[in-house]
Each structure stands twice: as C-alpha cells, then as structure tokens.
Design a protein around this motif. Structure first.
Motif, mmCIF file in Angstrom:
data_model
loop_
_atom_site.group_PDB
_atom_site.id
_atom_site.type_symbol
_atom_site.label_atom_id
_atom_site.label_comp_id
_atom_site.label_asym_id
_atom_site.label_seq_id
_atom_site.Cartn_x
_atom_site.Cartn_y
_atom_site.Cartn_z
ATOM 1 N N TYR A 419 0.825 -1.201 0.000
ATOM 2 C CA TYR A 419 0.000 0.000 0.000
ATOM 3 C C TYR A 419 0.864 1.257 0.000
ATOM 4 N N PHE A 420 1.929 1.257 0.801
ATOM 5 C CA PHE A 420 2.826 2.414 0.823
ATOM 6 C C PHE A 420 3.601 2.521 -0.484
ATOM 7 N N SER A 421 3.962 1.396 -1.051
ATOM 8 C CA SER A 421 4.671 1.415 -2.336
ATOM 9 C C SER A 421 3.784 1.976 -3.442
ATOM 10 N N ASP A 422 2.507 1.598 -3.443
ATOM 11 C CA ASP A 422 1.574 2.129 -4.444
ATOM 12 C C ASP A 422 1.312 3.619 -4.230
ATOM 13 N N ALA A 423 1.446 4.090 -2.979
ATOM 14 C CA ALA A 423 1.171 5.499 -2.678
ATOM 15 C C ALA A 423 2.335 6.420 -3.015
ATOM 16 N N LEU A 424 3.454 5.877 -3.510
ATOM 17 C CA LEU A 424 4.592 6.728 -3.862
ATOM 18 C C LEU A 424 4.220 7.753 -4.919
ATOM 19 N N ILE A 425 3.343 7.388 -5.839
ATOM 20 C CA ILE A 425 2.919 8.316 -6.890
ATOM 21 C C ILE A 425 2.085 9.444 -6.299
ATOM 22 N N ASN A 426 1.363 9.152 -5.247
ATOM 23 C CA ASN A 426 0.457 10.131 -4.632
ATOM 24 C C ASN A 426 1.162 11.015 -3.612
ATOM 25 N N ASP A 427 1.951 10.437 -2.723
ATOM 26 C CA ASP A 427 2.642 11.194 -1.678
ATOM 27 C C ASP A 427 3.998 10.539 -1.461
ATOM 28 N N GLU A 428 4.943 10.973 -2.265
ATOM 29 C CA GLU A 428 6.250 10.309 -2.262
ATOM 30 C C GLU A 428 6.979 10.490 -0.938
ATOM 31 N N GLN A 429 6.819 11.648 -0.324
ATOM 32 C CA GLN A 429 7.577 11.949 0.880
ATOM 33 C C GLN A 429 7.207 11.032 2.041
ATOM 34 N N ARG A 430 5.924 10.962 2.341
ATOM 35 C CA ARG A 430 5.484 10.104 3.443
ATOM 36 C C ARG A 430 5.697 8.630 3.109
ATOM 37 N N SER A 431 5.364 8.233 1.889
ATOM 38 C CA SER A 431 5.497 6.825 1.510
ATOM 39 C C SER A 431 6.953 6.383 1.591
ATOM 40 N N ALA A 432 7.853 7.203 1.048
ATOM 41 C CA ALA A 432 9.268 6.850 1.079
ATOM 42 C C ALA A 432 9.784 6.796 2.507
ATOM 43 N N TYR A 433 9.286 7.693 3.355
ATOM 44 C CA TYR A 433 9.715 7.683 4.754
ATOM 45 C C TYR A 433 9.328 6.365 5.422
ATOM 46 N N ALA A 434 8.088 5.919 5.212
ATOM 47 C CA ALA A 434 7.639 4.659 5.815
ATOM 48 C C ALA A 434 8.430 3.472 5.272
ATOM 49 N N LEU A 435 8.654 3.468 3.962
ATOM 50 C CA LEU A 435 9.344 2.338 3.343
ATOM 51 C C LEU A 435 10.804 2.268 3.762
ATOM 52 N N ASP A 436 11.477 3.417 3.792
ATOM 53 C CA ASP A 436 12.928 3.439 3.977
ATOM 54 C C ASP A 436 13.358 3.514 5.440
ATOM 55 N N HIS A 437 12.443 3.843 6.338
ATOM 56 C CA HIS A 437 12.818 3.960 7.742
ATOM 57 C C HIS A 437 12.156 2.907 8.622
ATOM 58 N N PHE A 438 11.195 2.195 8.126
ATOM 59 C CA PHE A 438 10.522 1.181 8.933
ATOM 60 C C PHE A 438 10.551 -0.186 8.246
ATOM 61 N N PHE A 439 9.910 -0.282 7.089
ATOM 62 C CA PHE A 439 9.767 -1.588 6.443
ATOM 63 C C PHE A 439 11.111 -2.191 6.047
ATOM 64 N N VAL A 440 12.046 -1.356 5.631
ATOM 65 C CA VAL A 440 13.355 -1.891 5.239
ATOM 66 C C VAL A 440 14.013 -2.618 6.403
#
Length: 609
Positions: A419-440
């Motif tokens: 869901y966060f990966s799909d939201a990169l097109i919509n809100d890259e800043q928040r989505s990238a933050y969640a992906l790169d600081h938590f899920f990774v």
C-alpha cells in the motif's frame, strides 16, 4: 397733669425699646423675605430659561427624531433591498459552493484517475519489483538518507513535518554477492545423460590419405513430439491340471492402469496433465498438435482422459488437505477462477468461481479448493476444524474466522508495505519515509536471521528485541501523520490499513516459526493465472474442482523439488492397487519412487542413426 411715676416711665421705655427691637427684627425679616423673594424670582427666571432651553432641546430632538424616523424608514427600505440582494447573493454563493464542491470532487477524481493511470503505466511498462534501491551514506558524512528524503518536493497533499530523531537509528544495508565468472553461453558441455545420435558426414578423401583423428561437434536437438503406440503383449500358456486330465490357461495380468478400457497409456495421460497445468497448454492446441502428426483425437476424448485421470487422484488430494488442516499453521488466500455456467442466459454463461489456497511453508504443503463464492460461509466450510496460526491478507472474511477461540490470526506485512509502495505516486515523501525507515528494517532483520540460520526460539528473541520497537515507532508515526492527509487518498489508505491491523501485523514477532509474508501462497497462485490467460476458463464447476486437485499435487511436488511427471506417473501406476490405509505414502511429501518394471520393459523404440 399728674407726673408719672418712675416705675411707669421705666416700663414704657422698656416697651418702647422692645418695640424698636421688634421693628428692627421685622425690618430685617422683611429684608430677608425680600431677598428670598428676589432669589425665588431669580430662580424662577433661571428655571424659565432652563425650561425654555429644554423646550428648545425637545423641539430640536423632535425635529431630529422626525428626521431620524425618516432616515430609519429610508434605511429600512434600503435594508429590505439589501436583504433581497443578499438573498440573491446567497443563492449565487450556494450555487458557487455546490459548483466548488463538484469541482473539488472532480479534481479529486481526476487526481485518483491520474494515480490509477500512473499505476497502469507502471503495471504495463514499469518495474514489477517492489524493492527499494536507496543509497545510504555512512555516519561520518554530513548527508544522510533522511536528509536526501526531504529534498523531494512536497506534493499537493501538503508538507510533512517529521522529527529528525524518530526513535529509529539510521541503518546502512550493504548486500555483498560473490559473483563467479559465468561460462560463455553455448560453450558449456551438454548433459551426459542425453541420447547421442551420431551423423557421419561423408567427404572425398584423396588416395593415400591417413586418418589421424575425428572432429566431434555436439549440438542440442529435439523432436517436438514423437507419439508411438505401446503394444502390451501377454503370452498365453496351456498347462495340464493336476490329476483331472483337464487343461487350464495361464496369462499374466495386464499392466496397471488407472482408467479401465482407456486407449491412452499412463505416459500420455501424464503428458496431458503436465502440458495443461504446468505449461498451460489448452486442450484445443494439444488436439491440433496431435493432428499435425496424423492422430485425430476428439476434443471430448482428451477432456474425458484429463477429467478421469484427475478423479483417480482425488483421494490423495483429500488426504493432502487433511494433513494441512491438522498442521496447525496455514497461510490462506483466494483467487478468481472463471468457470462456464450453462444455467445462465446465453452470452453470459460464465461466473467467477474462486480457488481457495492453503499452505504450510514449514511442511512445504500447498492445497487448492474450488468454491463458487468468496464469503464467510465458504471460509467457515473450508477451514472447518482448523486450529492454530492463520496467516492471510486483510480480506474481512478471515477476520471473523481468526477471532474464533484456538485461532491466532496474523496479516501479511507485504500487503501493508505494498500500500505504501503504491502510494509513492500520490505522496512520495510520506510513503518513502515509511518504506525506507521502517519496512526496510523488518526485511533486513528477517534476512539476517535466515543468513545466520537461527532456530525458531532465537528468531523470536531477535524479533522481540529489534522488530517490535520499529513497529511501535511506525504506529506512533502513523498516528501523528494520518490527521494531516486527505481521507480517501492512497497514502491515507496505506496508513489506515496498517493502523487497523496493528495486532495482526505484529503477531509474527511472538513466534519465530511464523512468516511475516504471505508470498509463499501468492507464488503458488501464479501458475493458475498464467493458465487462465491461455485456456480462459474451466468448463464447469466440476472442472474447477479438478483443477484444484491437480494444482495442489503439482505445486506441492515443486516445493519438494520433485519432478511432477515422475510423481504422477508413479502414483497413477500404483494408486488402484494401493491399500487405502497406506494412501498417505503417495502424498508428495511422503512419496518415494518405486521400481517401474513396466516402463523399463515397454520403453519406447530406440532411435537409429
């Protein structure tokens, strides 16, 4: 005249003096009264002046009141006109607000359509992998991954205000792979087990030439299809019976075959199953291939052979599902499976059935079940009797079953991340933050546990120490950020989905045996989707059930690195004569190949050079 007496004179003098004093007092009183009178007159004059002034003021006030009344009347008329005008303006404003709301909705729809369009473009031409490729600087440098993250311009949804220190220490993930030099394509030796067909090339040799050697060039070759007829010969003997003078006939029993009076050998039946359910070849195309070799097999005949063969395997499939239910650990998912339905009107004679898939990654089991629906009743029926750990996606029907006593329900982390990966097109800043600081970090922890080959207890300890704090920080961040995003947007959906399933997403941290991902099942589903792209639908609900049976056995074979062709041939050869109480020996996870005397004796004709 008689002289007055001294006493009388004295009294008169006193009376006269008293009279004079009285007169003086009266004069003084009169003067006081005159002064009072003058004061009263003066007071009256002043009062008259004041009254005159008041009268003049009243006259002025009355005049002003009259003017004010006229002004009020004029203002009331003007106010009435303004009210009428305001009413008209309110109507205009209401229309504008409605139009604004409509435009706002259209703009939101446009943004969502644009998001969907970008998603479709990504699906068609973009990268299918969801891996994030981030360059992370070392701690000695001034630039960090988080600093680079905030260089990205904020989108239309607003600016993210995130704390620099977010309880998550930045990690640098370095994956090192030892790359060994690969041989040049086409220059490796061909497998030794392949049959060699030697072709001698003739050449003109002059007289007196001496042979000193032979140059050999090997090329991989194949025949697309080499059908042949297997002739089963059984010698018949006559022998005298003991003491009766009669003779009896001796003949060997026929070779085992799962389908009585079937004209197709087991090898052909297995080939049909493998071609259709492994290589996704529709029976119609197989029919055309047979015609190419001069063999006219009817479509109904091929279909009957496939259906009858799968029906023979049904007891093994039922036992496989029982093993999965008893395993107390199951991954679950479902997928559409289009099925023809003759009960519907012409032109709409099909419906969406569903292949429900259960699996156990520890025991390496996968089992499919076909059902017409996708509701709570189907889940209750399919999982009847199951107790233990249930892993699924966020589909609501699993939540109800997962809440039952004896069932521990967990959700797939991959779905939340997606869901966060799909939201990169919509809100890259928040989505990238969640992906790169938590899920990774979640995936890095699991990768390290796998590389270190930790036991289940050790994995549980690592998850509790490292993964749980990251999860808590993620949910805290979501609670802070979700009020700042627009409801209905992809980033809001990602946050709401994750926040709602906090307990289920963290459930895997309590047991090292559990997986954080449902990808195990999704990978097993993929062959069914490739198959539907080729043969489009199953011919009936019964065919959907048969597809579930054969997919179950084939996918379980793959998990155990078993060749499905060898497995199916051996099981079909043995199943009719196999004892029912030992049928578990034919399950893929328990299967051991038996010597095949029939295959060796009736091997296909050898090629001649």
């Amino acid at each position: 005249m008689k002289p007055s007496s001294p006493h009388k004179n004295s009294d008169c003098a006193q009376q006269l003096s008293a009279a004079v004093q009285m007169i003086a007092m009266l004069e003084q009183t009169v003067m006081s009264l005159q002064q009072s009178n003058e004061d009263l007159i003066q007071g009256h004059r002043e009062k008259d002046i004041i009254i005159a002034q008041r009268d003049q003021t009243i006259t002025t006030l009355l005049t002003r009141q009259k003017i004010d009344q006229q002004t009020i009347t004029a203002l009331e008329e003007k106010d009435l006109q303004n009210k009428i005008l305001i009413g008209k303006l309110n109507n205009v404003v209401s229309e504008q607000l409605l139009r604004l709301q409509k435009n706002k909705g259209e703009i939101f729809d446009y943004k969502m359509l644009r998001y969907q369009w970008m998603q479709l473009k990504k699906m068609i031409w973009g990268r299918k992998s969801e891996k994030r490729h981030i360059t992370v600087q070392s701690e000695n440098t001034n630039t960090s991954a988080q600093g680079k993250l905030f260089d990205v311009a904020a989108d239309h949804e607003g600016v993210v205000h995130l704390k620099d220190a977010k309880k998550i220490k930045e990690r640098m993930v370095v994956v090192v792979k030892n790359k060994e030099p690969q041989p040049h394509p086409g220059r490796y030796e061909l497998p030794e087990h392949l049959e060699r067909v030697v072709i001698k090339i003739k050449q003109d040799v002059p007289e007196g030439a001496t042979k000193v050697g032979t140059e050999r060039t090997e090329r991989l070759a194949c025949d697309m299809m080499r059908p042949y007829v297997m002739v089963e010969e059984r010698d018949i003997y006559i022998v005298k019976a003991d003491g009766t003078g009669k003779h009896k006939q001796l003949i060997a029993p026929p070779a085992p075959h799962p389908i009585p009076k079937c004209k197709a050998d087991i090898s052909l039946l297995v080939m049909l199953l493998i071609e259709k359910f492994v290589y996704h070849m529709p029976l119609y195309r197989l029919q055309q291939r047979f015609k190419q070799y001069g063999i006219d097999l009817k479509y109904n005949t091929l279909s009957h052979w496939v259906n009858a063969t799968i029906d023979v395997l049904k007891p093994v499939w039922e036992l496989l599902w029982q093993e999965l239910i008893k395993s107390m650990y199951m991954h679950m998912d479902e997928t559409k499976y289009r099925v023809l339905d003759n009960t519907k009107a012409k032109g709409k004679q099909s419906h969406n059935g569903y292949l429900w898939v259960g699996g156990n990654p520890i025991l390496k089991l996968v089992c499919f079940i076909y059902r017409k629906g996708r509701g709570k009743d189907e889940v209750k029926d399919i999982l009847s009797g199951f107790k233990g750990h249930l892993m699924s996606d966020g589909y609501g029907v699993y939540d109800g079953y997962g809440a039952q006593p004896g069932v521990i329900h967990s959700n797939c982390v991959d779905h939340s991340r997606r869901y966060f990966s799909d939201a990169l097109i919509n809100d890259e800043q928040r989505s990238a933050y969640a992906l790169d600081h938590f899920f990774v970090q979640f995936y890095q922890i699991e990768r390290e546990c796998k590389e270190q080959d930790l036991s289940f207890d050790e994995i549980t300890e690592v998850r509790q120490q490292r993964a749980v704090p990251v999860w808590n920080a993620l949910f805290e961040w979501i609670k802070e950020e979700i009020p700042k995003v627009i409801e209905g947007t992809p980033i809001y959906t990602a946050m709401a989905y994750t926040l709602k399933r906090k307990k289920q997403l963290m459930a895997y941290c309590d047991d090292g045996m559990l997986s954080m991902s449902n990808m195990f099942i999704e990978q097993s589903i993929r062959p069914t989707k490739v198959g539907l792209k080729n043969y489009l639908f199953a011919g009936s609900p019964e065919c959907g059930e048969r597809a579930a049976i054969i997919y179950s056995l084939i996918q379980t074979c793959k998990l155990h690195n078993i060749d499905p062709t060898e497995y199916l041939y051996d099981v079909l050869l043995r199943i009719n004569d196999h004892k029912h109480n030992k049928l578990h020996e034919l399950l893929p996870q328990n299967w051991k190949p038996q010597p095949d005397l029939y295959r060796r004796e009736f091997s296909r004709p050898a090629k001649t050079a």
